[in-house]
Design a protein around this motif. Structure first.
Motif, PDB file in Angstrom:
ATOM      1  N   LYS A   1      27.173 -16.745 -29.875  1.00  0.00           N
ATOM      2  CA  LYS A   1      26.374 -15.545 -29.622  1.00  0.00           C
ATOM      3  C   LYS A   1      26.334 -15.249 -28.131  1.00  0.00           C
ATOM      4  CE  LYS A   1      21.977 -13.488 -31.063  1.00  0.00           C
ATOM      5  NZ  LYS A   1      20.730 -13.724 -31.822  1.00  0.00           N
ATOM      6  N   ASP A   2      26.688 -14.024 -27.770  1.00  0.00           N
ATOM      7  CA  ASP A   2      26.671 -13.587 -26.367  1.00  0.00           C
ATOM      8  C   ASP A   2      27.526 -14.492 -25.499  1.00  0.00           C
ATOM      9  OD1 ASP A   2      24.973 -11.607 -27.179  1.00  0.00           O
ATOM     10  OD2 ASP A   2      23.162 -12.488 -26.328  1.00  0.00           O
ATOM     11  N   VAL A   3      28.765 -14.684 -25.913  1.00  0.00           N
ATOM     12  CA  VAL A   3      29.696 -15.553 -25.188  1.00  0.00           C
ATOM     13  C   VAL A   3      30.949 -14.767 -24.825  1.00  0.00           C
ATOM     14  CG1 VAL A   3      31.095 -17.652 -25.279  1.00  0.00           C
ATOM     15  CG2 VAL A   3      28.853 -17.606 -26.395  1.00  0.00           C
ATOM     16  N   ASN A   4      31.280 -14.726 -23.558  1.00  0.00           N
ATOM     17  CA  ASN A   4      32.557 -14.187 -23.098  1.00  0.00           C
ATOM     18  C   ASN A   4      33.566 -15.314 -23.006  1.00  0.00           C
ATOM     19  OD1 ASN A   4      32.206 -11.451 -22.893  1.00  0.00           O
ATOM     20  ND2 ASN A   4      31.713 -11.449 -20.709  1.00  0.00           N
ATOM     21  N   MET A   5      34.787 -15.068 -23.488  1.00  0.00           N
ATOM     22  CA  MET A   5      35.833 -16.086 -23.472  1.00  0.00           C
ATOM     23  C   MET A   5      37.076 -15.529 -22.806  1.00  0.00           C
ATOM     24  SD  MET A   5      35.245 -17.276 -27.393  1.00  0.00           S
ATOM     25  CE  MET A   5      34.068 -16.000 -27.826  1.00  0.00           C
ATOM     26  N   GLY A   6      37.591 -16.220 -21.810  1.00  0.00           N
ATOM     27  CA  GLY A   6      38.830 -15.821 -21.161  1.00  0.00           C
ATOM     28  C   GLY A   6      40.020 -16.160 -22.025  1.00  0.00           C
ATOM     29  N   PRO A   7      41.218 -15.748 -21.618  1.00  0.00           N
ATOM     30  CA  PRO A   7      42.419 -16.029 -22.401  1.00  0.00           C
ATOM     31  C   PRO A   7      42.653 -17.519 -22.576  1.00  0.00           C
ATOM     32  CG  PRO A   7      42.977 -15.166 -20.222  1.00  0.00           C
ATOM     33  CD  PRO A   7      41.515 -14.985 -20.396  1.00  0.00           C
ATOM     34  N   ASP A   8      43.178 -17.870 -23.740  1.00  0.00           N
ATOM     35  CA  ASP A   8      43.591 -19.239 -24.064  1.00  0.00           C
ATOM     36  C   ASP A   8      42.432 -20.218 -24.202  1.00  0.00           C
ATOM     37  OD1 ASP A   8      46.732 -19.118 -23.817  1.00  0.00           O
ATOM     38  OD2 ASP A   8      45.919 -17.996 -22.129  1.00  0.00           O
ATOM     39  N   THR A   9      41.222 -19.702 -24.387  1.00  0.00           N
ATOM     40  CA  THR A   9      40.096 -20.573 -24.713  1.00  0.00           C
ATOM     41  C   THR A   9      40.354 -21.227 -26.074  1.00  0.00           C
ATOM     42  OG1 THR A   9      38.554 -19.166 -23.493  1.00  0.00           O
ATOM     43  CG2 THR A   9      37.607 -20.632 -25.138  1.00  0.00           C
ATOM     44  N   TYR A  10      39.930 -22.466 -26.222  1.00  0.00           N
ATOM     45  CA  TYR A  10      40.077 -23.175 -27.494  1.00  0.00           C
ATOM     46  C   TYR A  10      38.718 -23.755 -27.873  1.00  0.00           C
ATOM     47  CZ  TYR A  10      41.992 -26.516 -30.940  1.00  0.00           C
ATOM     48  OH  TYR A  10      42.273 -27.228 -32.092  1.00  0.00           O
ATOM     49  N   ILE A  11      38.188 -23.318 -29.018  1.00  0.00           N
ATOM     50  CA  ILE A  11      36.884 -23.780 -29.506  1.00  0.00           C
ATOM     51  C   ILE A  11      37.076 -24.322 -30.912  1.00  0.00           C
ATOM     52  CG2 ILE A  11      34.527 -23.119 -30.102  1.00  0.00           C
ATOM     53  CD1 ILE A  11      34.812 -20.823 -28.053  1.00  0.00           C
ATOM     54  N   LYS A  12      36.697 -25.564 -31.135  1.00  0.00           N
ATOM     55  CA  LYS A  12      36.857 -26.151 -32.477  1.00  0.00           C
ATOM     56  C   LYS A  12      35.636 -27.000 -32.817  1.00  0.00           C
ATOM     57  CE  LYS A  12      39.449 -30.147 -30.719  1.00  0.00           C
ATOM     58  NZ  LYS A  12      40.505 -31.116 -31.008  1.00  0.00           N
ATOM     59  N   GLY A  13      35.012 -26.682 -33.920  1.00  0.00           N
ATOM     60  CA  GLY A  13      33.942 -27.520 -34.452  1.00  0.00           C
ATOM     61  C   GLY A  13      32.650 -27.520 -33.669  1.00  0.00           C
TER      62      GLY A  13
ATOM     63  N   ASN B   1      28.823 -26.583 -32.677  1.00  0.00           N
ATOM     64  CA  ASN B   1      27.647 -26.222 -33.461  1.00  0.00           C
ATOM     65  C   ASN B   1      27.085 -24.871 -33.035  1.00  0.00           C
ATOM     66  OD1 ASN B   1      27.853 -28.649 -34.765  1.00  0.00           O
ATOM     67  ND2 ASN B   1      26.241 -29.648 -33.586  1.00  0.00           N
ATOM     68  N   LYS B   2      26.815 -24.726 -31.720  1.00  0.00           N
ATOM     69  CA  LYS B   2      26.189 -23.502 -31.238  1.00  0.00           C
ATOM     70  C   LYS B   2      26.592 -23.243 -29.793  1.00  0.00           C
ATOM     71  CE  LYS B   2      21.716 -21.209 -30.596  1.00  0.00           C
ATOM     72  NZ  LYS B   2      20.256 -21.294 -30.774  1.00  0.00           N
ATOM     73  N   LEU B   3      27.063 -22.037 -29.549  1.00  0.00           N
ATOM     74  CA  LEU B   3      27.382 -21.579 -28.197  1.00  0.00           C
ATOM     75  C   LEU B   3      26.640 -20.273 -27.985  1.00  0.00           C
ATOM     76  CD1 LEU B   3      31.271 -22.117 -28.287  1.00  0.00           C
ATOM     77  CD2 LEU B   3      29.505 -23.776 -27.660  1.00  0.00           C
ATOM     78  N   LYS B   4      25.781 -20.230 -26.982  1.00  0.00           N
ATOM     79  CA  LYS B   4      24.965 -19.034 -26.781  1.00  0.00           C
ATOM     80  C   LYS B   4      24.811 -18.733 -25.294  1.00  0.00           C
ATOM     81  CE  LYS B   4      20.423 -17.014 -27.780  1.00  0.00           C
ATOM     82  NZ  LYS B   4      19.074 -17.219 -28.354  1.00  0.00           N
ATOM     83  N   ASN B   5      24.972 -17.457 -24.964  1.00  0.00           N
ATOM     84  CA  ASN B   5      24.784 -16.962 -23.600  1.00  0.00           C
ATOM     85  C   ASN B   5      25.645 -17.739 -22.611  1.00  0.00           C
ATOM     86  OD1 ASN B   5      23.775 -15.346 -21.542  1.00  0.00           O
ATOM     87  ND2 ASN B   5      22.086 -16.741 -21.111  1.00  0.00           N
ATOM     88  N   LEU B   6      26.955 -17.584 -22.764  1.00  0.00           N
ATOM     89  CA  LEU B   6      27.912 -18.316 -21.932  1.00  0.00           C
ATOM     90  C   LEU B   6      28.990 -17.382 -21.401  1.00  0.00           C
ATOM     91  CD1 LEU B   6      28.675 -21.328 -24.328  1.00  0.00           C
ATOM     92  CD2 LEU B   6      26.985 -21.321 -22.481  1.00  0.00           C
ATOM     93  N   SER B   7      29.556 -17.756 -20.277  1.00  0.00           N
ATOM     94  CA  SER B   7      30.838 -17.234 -19.826  1.00  0.00           C
ATOM     95  C   SER B   7      31.801 -18.402 -19.764  1.00  0.00           C
ATOM     96  CB  SER B   7      30.735 -16.581 -18.450  1.00  0.00           C
ATOM     97  OG  SER B   7      30.260 -15.266 -18.535  1.00  0.00           O
ATOM     98  N   ILE B   8      32.943 -18.275 -20.432  1.00  0.00           N
ATOM     99  CA  ILE B   8      33.970 -19.317 -20.417  1.00  0.00           C
ATOM    100  C   ILE B   8      35.174 -18.732 -19.692  1.00  0.00           C
ATOM    101  CG2 ILE B   8      35.378 -20.879 -21.795  1.00  0.00           C
ATOM    102  CD1 ILE B   8      33.340 -20.488 -24.083  1.00  0.00           C
TER     103      ILE B   8
END
Length: 711
Positions: free
Chosen positions: A239-251, A253-260
């Motif tokens: 929720k409310d997460v920006n992800m740059g190119p080639d981000t890898y997220i697996k498994g 639980n919760k990601l909230k209010n982030l910039s990756i």
């Protein structure tokens, strides 16, 4: 009572931003449409609508779905659409990443007001809302992937209509929030450090806030971004997460209010069981296996793993925290912290540091309030099961031996081993420990930190050499303290070289027990010797930058314009003269510097000055030891360089001998049937790459100095 509102289904996907918060003349899609070329999309054809419906797709209004040429309606199945959605090219192929294979298309998902670039593979996303998805993105089995109208993406911004109390702050260096800062996307550890200092300067603190608020927009309605080739699978809530190119997220639980901030050359990865809230994650980071992080910034190429907890903290680049807990800490680059029972609280640790198992640093349970602090210079290394009390402060490259330290410690002596004196119960400090007994470790660490610096853009000049302006100042201060404590006459008498002076001093430990300073004669001369070597090393480096200049002329020019030795400050891993920092602060208060970009430009300008300043500082340190300024006079010059050659050889021998001891330890040999088996298992110190490298460096150093003599 939970407030649940009932509204017409036709409004789902619309009114993302209510009219009260829209700019004049703008609609709710103003920021969304800045990221996409609407002209390349067209409405669905009747044939495409028929195909979509036959594939069990539903839409509140098919007219709100737009597609790009190359769209294949057969590759969208069992999806529900609400709001305005745009879908790019879909080709009859599959995408593969690390054994995950997914057919291109949209399947079994609920999609609300999203934009999709070309050849995405989306399957079983229970709710995908208000995101703009890049090319060849793979998303599988996600419960919720949504952006809200007030998304801040990890920044400490406040949107129109929100109360100031919801702003995110990082409470660095002190648990009571007295040093808190507002996080922003481009915040460097130096920015955080500057902001946490000078809390009594109200005008300066207000300017820091003013500059930071310029980094944000208070407008509502920004869509979340998922960069090209991002892969997300088997995750609960995003929720409310920006992800740059080639981000890898697996498994996760919760990601909230982030910039990756991921990039193709340095992708970021988040793994199983992680729960991350209110954070900024820079490129090349790895976060996996049960990590919990709240209110944090993770600089480039750092790692959190194996249940680590990071709260209200900034972790510098090329660092690793594994298993343990870190609270309210500002940590500079190249920090290592492992093992499940270590703990760090309310601290500023200036990098190149290592926390051993069982270390309990900075627990505020030994105070009447949670307001204590710990400050440690570069190369801080508390050993096994060390327990320290707030408020404690350590000079650079302090190693603390296993034990409980019940009183506060302020140790101004660099390169020290700190322990407990069994005889008196007070502290025992062995200055120059690294130079006398463990050269291999300190020299290898400097090389290791440099070699492991994975930053793509090294615009911050990080100092990894253990000899630098900060340690020169501390060495000179320690020399003065030794002279005050033991007497200059005694220290300069060669007869005392083997005397074990019982030297006890006050003011280092906050107790009635005195602190024992051991081997002060050896430390005094080791510190002086290292200043000879450092100045010669910087002379050679400066000659490399000025190859056409005669070394004597170079010396004369540098000394003629040199200023007295000054105190330097470690600003996020970059060393900067305090006088230059004061000028920066004055310029911030006057408004001449009014953005963090200008502060970063100041760092870069200082980085360009640093090599020559470092040489000037090294010469000034040597002059203080020699007591004369005419280093270029033949007799002084010759004596200096001859001394530097001897010291260089001693350092190379120290590197070899300190490692050699490890292999000659009879208790280590007892683990093996014989010496040959030991060599097969752990290698032979004689073929150690770093020892060979150190011997080669010493040989080159000596050869270059001999060329100066002959020239």
């Amino acid at each position: 009572m939970n407030k649940i509102y009932k509204k017409p289904l036709a409004e789902l996907g619309f009114q993302f931003v209510s009219g009260d918060y829209l700019q004049q003349g703008a609609d709710e899609f103003v920021f969304r449409d800045q990221k996409v070329d609407k002209s390349i999309f067209r409405p669905l054809s009747i044939r495409e609508i028929n195909i979509l419906e036959s594939n069990l797709n539903e839409a509140e209004n098919w007219k709100d779905i737009f597609v790009k040429e190359g769209f294949n309606a057969h590759l969208v199945k069992n999806c529900r659409f609400f709001g305005i959605n745009r879908i790019g090219k879909l080709e009859n192929c599959f995408l593969e990443f690390k054994n995950l294979r997914m057919p291109v298309g949209l399947y079994n998902s609920t999609i609300i007001s999203c934009d999709f670039a070309d050849n995405v593979a989306i399957d079983r996303v229970n709710m995908l809302s208000h995101y703009q998805v890049g090319n060849e993105v793979m998303i599988l089995q996600v419960n919720e992937l949504a952006t809200t109208a007030t998304a801040k993406f990890g920044n400490g911004s406040v949107k129109k209509g929100e109360e100031e109390k919801i702003r995110i702050w990082l409470e660095l260096g002190n648990e009571n929030g007295g040093r808190k800062v507002i996080p922003f996307l481009q915040m460097k550890p130096g920015d955080a450090y500057l902001w946490t200092r000078n809390r009594d300067d109200k005008a300066l603190q207000e300017k820091y806030i003013e500059m930071t608020l310029k980094e944000f927009s208070s407008e509502r309605g920004f869509y979340g971004q998922i960069g090209d080739r991002t892969v997300i699978k088997n995750t609960g809530i995003i929720k409310d997460v920006n992800m740059g190119p080639d981000t890898y997220i697996k498994g996760a639980n919760k990601l909230k209010n982030l910039s990756i901030l991921s990039v193709p050359e340095a992708p970021s990865q988040i793994g199983e069981g992680c729960e991350l809230v209110n954070g900024i994650i820079h490129e090349g980071c790895r976060i996996f296996y049960g990590v919990k992080a709240v209110r944090f910034i993770l600089a480039a190429h750092s790692q959190l793993k194996y249940g680590a907890r990071l709260i209200n903290s900034y972790l510098g680049s090329n660092s690793t925290i594994s298993c343990c807990e870190v609270l309210n800490a500002l940590i500079y680059p190249a920090h290592e912290q492992h093992h499940n029972n270590s703990f760090l609280c309310a601290a500023v640790v200036q990098g190149q540091s290592n926390m051993a198992a069982g270390a309990t640093l900075g627990s505020n349970h030994n105070s009447r309030g949670a307001d204590g602090e710990l400050q440690a210079g570069r190369g801080f290394w508390p050993g096994l099961s060390v327990a320290l009390k707030h408020n404690s402060k350590f000079a650079s490259f302090n190693l603390i031996s296993k034990g409980n330290y019940p009183a506060e410690i302020h140790n101004p002596i660099p390169f020290s081993l700190i322990g407990n004196d069994d005889k008196t119960g007070g502290l025992l400090i062995i200055p120059a420990y690294w130079f006398l007994y463990n050269m291999y470790a300190i020299a290898r660490n400097a090389w290791k930190f440099e070699a492991r610096d994975q930053r793509l853009v090294k615009d911050d000049l990080l100092e990894f050499d253990y000899l630098a302006p900060d340690t020169v100042f501390e060495l000179l201060n320690a020399i003065n303290l030794f002279e005050k404590w033991a007497g200059q006459e005694w220290l300069n008498d060669p007869k005392n070289a083997n005397e074990n002076l019982e030297l006890y001093v006050d003011g280092i430990e906050n107790s009635k027990k005195k602190t024992k300073i051991a081997k002060v004669y050896k430390a005094y001369h080791a510190f002086k010797d290292i200043l000879y070597y450092h100045a010669a090393k910087e002379l050679l480096a400066t000659m490399e930058r000025n190859q056409s200049k005669d070394p004597i002329l170079l010396l004369k020019e540098t000394i003629s314009k040199s200023t007295p030795i000054v105190d330097w400050e470690n600003v996020g891993g970059q060393l900067i003269p305090k006088s230059a920092l004061q000028e920066l602060k004055n310029n911030i208060k006057s408004g001449k510097v009014n953005s963090w970009l200008q502060v970063h430009q100041f760092y870069q300008a200082q980085a360009k000055l640093y090599p020559d300043q470092k040489f000037e500082n090294a010469l000034n340190g040597l002059i203080q030891v020699l007591g004369k300024k005419e280093l270029y006079e033949k007799e002084t010059f010759t004596a200096w360089l001859n001394k530097a050659i001897i010291v260089s050889q001693n350092l190379a021998d120290g590197i070899k001998n300190s490692r050699k001891k490890d292999f000659q330890d009879p208790f280590r040999l007892a683990m093996f049937g014989n010496e040959e088996e030991m060599k097969k298992v752990i290698g032979d110190w004689k073929s150690n790459d770093f020892i060979l490298q150190a011997e080669k460096a010493n040989k080159e150093f000596v050869e270059k100095l001999w060329k100066i003599f002959k020239g």
